[in-house]
Enzyme design. Structure first.
Site, mmCIF file in Angstrom:
data_model
loop_
_atom_site.group_PDB
_atom_site.id
_atom_site.type_symbol
_atom_site.label_atom_id
_atom_site.label_comp_id
_atom_site.label_asym_id
_atom_site.label_seq_id
_atom_site.Cartn_x
_atom_site.Cartn_y
_atom_site.Cartn_z
ATOM 1 N N PRO A 72 -2.813 78.923 30.316
ATOM 2 C CA PRO A 72 -3.696 78.252 29.357
ATOM 3 C C PRO A 72 -4.636 77.332 30.136
ATOM 4 O O PRO A 72 -4.409 77.060 31.315
ATOM 5 C CB PRO A 72 -2.725 77.441 28.493
ATOM 6 C CG PRO A 72 -1.534 77.195 29.354
ATOM 7 C CD PRO A 72 -1.470 78.305 30.375
ATOM 8 N N CYS A 109 -15.253 81.058 18.817
ATOM 9 C CA CYS A 109 -15.995 82.223 19.312
ATOM 10 C C CYS A 109 -16.695 82.959 18.189
ATOM 11 O O CYS A 109 -17.747 83.552 18.384
ATOM 12 C CB CYS A 109 -15.047 83.146 20.059
ATOM 13 S SG CYS A 109 -13.659 83.678 19.056
ATOM 14 N N GLU A 120 -11.575 89.191 25.333
ATOM 15 C CA GLU A 120 -12.119 88.595 24.100
ATOM 16 C C GLU A 120 -13.102 87.526 24.545
ATOM 17 O O GLU A 120 -12.692 86.471 25.029
ATOM 18 C CB GLU A 120 -10.988 87.993 23.254
ATOM 19 C CG GLU A 120 -9.859 88.951 22.909
ATOM 20 C CD GLU A 120 -10.263 90.005 21.889
ATOM 21 O OE1 GLU A 120 -11.333 89.873 21.278
ATOM 22 O OE2 GLU A 120 -9.501 90.977 21.718
ATOM 23 N N GLU A 176 -25.170 81.179 24.005
ATOM 24 C CA GLU A 176 -24.095 80.606 23.202
ATOM 25 C C GLU A 176 -24.054 79.098 23.449
ATOM 26 O O GLU A 176 -23.942 78.656 24.582
ATOM 27 C CB GLU A 176 -22.755 81.237 23.628
ATOM 28 C CG GLU A 176 -21.588 80.831 22.762
ATOM 29 C CD GLU A 176 -20.256 81.400 23.274
ATOM 30 O OE1 GLU A 176 -20.023 81.392 24.494
ATOM 31 O OE2 GLU A 176 -19.448 81.844 22.439
HETATM 32 P P1 NAD Z 1 -13.803 80.191 30.549
HETATM 33 O O1 NAD Z 1 -14.138 81.618 30.787
HETATM 34 O O2 NAD Z 1 -14.462 79.171 31.379
HETATM 35 O O3 NAD Z 1 -12.225 79.961 30.714
HETATM 36 C C1 NAD Z 1 -11.270 80.716 30.005
HETATM 37 C C2 NAD Z 1 -9.979 80.731 30.802
HETATM 38 O O4 NAD Z 1 -10.202 81.437 32.018
HETATM 39 C C3 NAD Z 1 -9.474 79.348 31.207
HETATM 40 O O5 NAD Z 1 -8.062 79.333 31.163
HETATM 41 C C4 NAD Z 1 -9.971 79.226 32.634
HETATM 42 O O6 NAD Z 1 -9.240 78.313 33.422
HETATM 43 C C5 NAD Z 1 -9.798 80.639 33.129
HETATM 44 N N1 NAD Z 1 -10.637 81.006 34.283
HETATM 45 C C6 NAD Z 1 -11.727 80.378 34.759
HETATM 46 N N2 NAD Z 1 -12.224 81.052 35.836
HETATM 47 C C7 NAD Z 1 -11.432 82.134 36.009
HETATM 48 C C8 NAD Z 1 -11.447 83.232 36.913
HETATM 49 N N3 NAD Z 1 -12.374 83.346 37.867
HETATM 50 N N4 NAD Z 1 -10.503 84.181 36.784
HETATM 51 C C9 NAD Z 1 -9.574 84.117 35.803
HETATM 52 N N5 NAD Z 1 -9.502 83.085 34.918
HETATM 53 C C10 NAD Z 1 -10.430 82.106 35.017
HETATM 54 O O7 NAD Z 1 -14.079 79.930 29.007
HETATM 55 P P2 NAD Z 1 -13.949 78.548 28.210
HETATM 56 O O8 NAD Z 1 -15.183 77.764 28.399
HETATM 57 O O9 NAD Z 1 -12.651 77.913 28.494
HETATM 58 O O10 NAD Z 1 -13.869 79.094 26.699
HETATM 59 C C11 NAD Z 1 -14.981 79.218 25.897
HETATM 60 C C12 NAD Z 1 -15.467 80.653 25.862
HETATM 61 O O11 NAD Z 1 -14.425 81.491 25.351
HETATM 62 C C13 NAD Z 1 -16.635 80.860 24.928
HETATM 63 O O12 NAD Z 1 -17.577 81.700 25.533
HETATM 64 C C14 NAD Z 1 -16.011 81.526 23.710
HETATM 65 O O13 NAD Z 1 -16.915 82.303 22.950
HETATM 66 C C15 NAD Z 1 -14.949 82.351 24.344
HETATM 67 N N6 NAD Z 1 -13.893 82.672 23.374
HETATM 68 C C16 NAD Z 1 -13.786 83.950 22.907
HETATM 69 C C17 NAD Z 1 -12.830 84.265 21.946
HETATM 70 C C18 NAD Z 1 -12.699 85.661 21.383
HETATM 71 O O14 NAD Z 1 -11.701 85.940 20.731
HETATM 72 N N7 NAD Z 1 -13.666 86.540 21.585
HETATM 73 C C19 NAD Z 1 -11.965 83.268 21.488
HETATM 74 C C20 NAD Z 1 -12.111 81.979 21.993
HETATM 75 C C21 NAD Z 1 -13.071 81.694 22.936
#
Ligand code: NAD
Length: 547
Positions: A212, A318, A284, A416
């Site tokens: 998480p 999202c 997602e 976004e």
């Molecule tokens: P993010 O991509 O920055 O981070 C998501 C997760 O990935 C975090 O746990 C983060 O630590 C991890 N992460 C970061 N870099 C990584 C890498 N190189 N490899 C693997 N994991 C890595 O996203 P965020 O800012 O935390 O979340 C917001 C985004 O999530 C928005 O774009 C939103 O639309 C999207 N979202 C989509 C859904 C869906 O169901 N489609 C649901 C919720 C959020």
């Protein structure tokens, strides 16, 4: 900018203020530090697979800016340990009958509903969202637990398939667990996107290594404790936390399948790493979702729906709506109602029901939101409601904001925002509205408002999004957990919920048993005779409509 205070209603609940009103003290006298004491943090943090300094990083409560928790960070070696523990626990779990595994989900459902106040406090403390929006997570998880608890057996049981040769070939399609799922989740829906998405993986017989976001780790850890109380073997769900670009790739590196929710940018990186290892991934990702208000819409219902669509969880959802497409003939009337409702929203930071919208989660989200609004206004957009940060309420509060006159060169038009900001566009024909809605590379969610349900479904069929809600914002599709939910285009790959949401965590295995004769020349037939017999056989099967 519009004068918000003109429409401000007096707060009915302590701890809330209308978006144009005055700041008020947190609700019910309960503070973040009393709801999430150090003893609770220490108990939950013990569930993290990490060996370093237990107090290495600090998380902050977005509602107030105060320190929330000190947490350790997992190293890549810790991630390996997590996988070892998970791999050891998985075969015993997979060997249980599906109904035994499903019973854990059903018990979890009951425990979650009973103990919801504990997790509502945690979700609010970690994300800053209003309690009503935190409750949406409880609702979503409870629905998924009940659905997969009851339906898993049907999804996973062996299924007879037509064999190569009728009667002579007995074919069965079976579902095997993938093994250990690497599950990476973001901060915005910390309960739903950690445990909600893990439930089908567990019931399908897998273990999970979950990363998480550090900011919302306590919620995931609480859910893990509750699932263990419901009967999940403790080692089956490993939680690691740490810097995304370091710990995230380590989680992908050892996974038998990857379930990722987050931004499109990170999703591409995850997809490439998974592809290089030839393991599957469901992704997602982000969206720039549109709501269409058709000329025959019930405008009051649409205005109330638009408020939910745009400002739930302060727009950090999202599937929330960031583009509002309104038929020109009803635009003025609709916007008047929508803006009035938006201005009357009560912003609040209390750990109690009553606020209509809470805070953004971080300075990063506040900065993007502020930048999108300020740049648009500077380039000529008009603010119909909101438009300002509200440091008087808490460090990351931003007013629910409606922008008019947004043009394509403004970032808010196509990027976004992931904040409480929506842009309004007018259209004259349905074709124009559909084309505008489909004009982004994303394809996550959309919403269509019309009194004519058949018309709504016909428009829905033309929209390139994974979910379309007719006369609802997003909850109608998201809550229909027996049907798939996910994105087209840049919004992702694969689906949660329904059959796809559980079968992604399985490998299909076909077992065919041949009886009496082989599928090859036999009983003295030479090759040519065998070919002739088979040709006649296929023709006979066709005539009998067997194949
Ligand atoms: P993010 O991509 O920055 O981070 C998501 C997760 O990935 C975090 O746990 C983060 O630590 C991890 N992460 C970061 N870099 C990584 C890498 N190189 N490899 C693997 N994991 C890595 O996203 P965020 O800012 O935390 O979340 C917001 C985004 O999530 C928005 O774009 C939103 O639309 C999207 N979202 C989509 C859904 C869906 O169901 N489609 C649901 C919720 C959020």
């Amino acid at each position: 900018m519009s004068d918000l205070s003109a429409d401000a209603a007096a707060p009915e609940h302590p701890g809330t203020a209308p978006s144009g009103g005055n700041p008020a003290a947190p609700g019910g006298g309960r503070t973040v530090s009393s709801a999430v004491p150090p003893s609770l943090v220490a108990r939950l943090a013990a569930g993290i697979t990490a060996t370093g300094d237990p107090d290495l990083v600090e998380t902050v409560a977005p509602l107030t800016g105060e320190r929330l928790a000190g947490l350790p960070q997992s190293s890549t070696a810790d991630v390996e340990v997590a996988y070892e523990l998970a791999r050891r626990a998985q075969p015993g779990w997979a060997a249980l009958p599906v109904r035994r595994r499903a019973a854990v989900l059903l018990r979890f459902h009951d425990l979650l509903l009973k103990r919801q106040d504990e997790v509502l406090d945690l979700v609010q403390a970690e994300t800053g969202k209003a309690r009503l929006h935190a409750f949406e997570e409880v609702l979503a998880v409870a629905m998924a637990a009940r659905h997969y608890g009851r339906a898993a057996h049907g999804y996973l049981r062996d299924k007879r398939r037509g064999g190569a040769l009728p009667v002579l070939t007995h074919a069965v399609e079976a579902r095997r667990p993938k093994g250990v799922i690497g599950h990476i989740s973001p901060w915005n829906y910390p309960l739903e996107l950690s445990v909600g998405d893990a439930l089908p993986a567990f019931v399908a017989g897998n273990a999970v290594v979950n990363k998480p976001d550090t900011q919302t780790a306590l919620t995931a850890l609480w859910a893990r404790e509750l699932l263990i109380e419901a009967g999940l073997p403790a080692d089956l769900w490993q939680i690691v936390i740490g810097d995304g670009p370091v710990v995230g790739p380590a989680v992908v590196e050892h996974a038998d399948y990857v379930s990722f929710t987050g931004s499109t940018r990170t999703g591409r990186d995850v997809a490439q790493r998974a592809a290089a290892r030839l393991v599957g991934a469901s992704l997602e990702l982000g969206g720039k979702n549109a709501m269409l208000v058709l000329s025959d819409a019930d405008l009051d219902a649409a205005a109330a729906g638009a408020v939910r669509a745009c400002f739930s969880s302060a727009g950090q959802l999202c599937i929330s709506i960031e583009r509002l497409l309104v038929h020109r003939s009803v635009a003025d009337d609709f916007l008047e109602r929508f803006a009035a409702r938006t201005r009357a929203l009560r912003l609040g930071g209390g750990l109690a029901y009553g606020a209509d919208m809470g805070s953004l989660v971080s300075v990063r989200q506040l900065d993007t939101t502020t930048r999108h609004v300020e740049e648009a206004v500077k380039a000529g957009a008009t603010v119909l409601a909101g438009g300002r940060a509200r440091p008087d309420l808490g460090p990351y509060f931003f007013e629910p904001t409606i922008l008019d006159g947004v043009t394509p060169e403004m970032a808010v038009c196509s990027e976004e925002t992931f904040g409480p900001v929506v842009s309004v566009y007018r259209f004259d024909t349905e074709d124009e509205a559909v084309a505008a809605a489909n004009s982004t590379p994303y394809g996550l969610n959309s919403s269509v408002w019309t009194r004519d349900h058949r018309r709504g479904r016909a428009v829905a069929a033309r929209l390139r999004t994974g979910t379309v809600n007719v006369n609802e914002a997003y909850a109608a599709t998201y809550g229909s957990v027996a049907a798939p939910m996910g994105g087209m285009g840049d919004s992702g790959l694969g689906r949660r919920h329904g059959a796809e949401g559980i079968l992604r965590f399985t490998e299909a295995q076909t077992i065919a048993t041949q009886r009496m004769m082989p599928i090859a020349p036999s009983f003295g037939l030479d090759d040519e005779r065998f070919a002739a017999v088979m040709t006649s056989g296929l023709r006979a099967l066709k005539a009998l409509r067997f194949k």
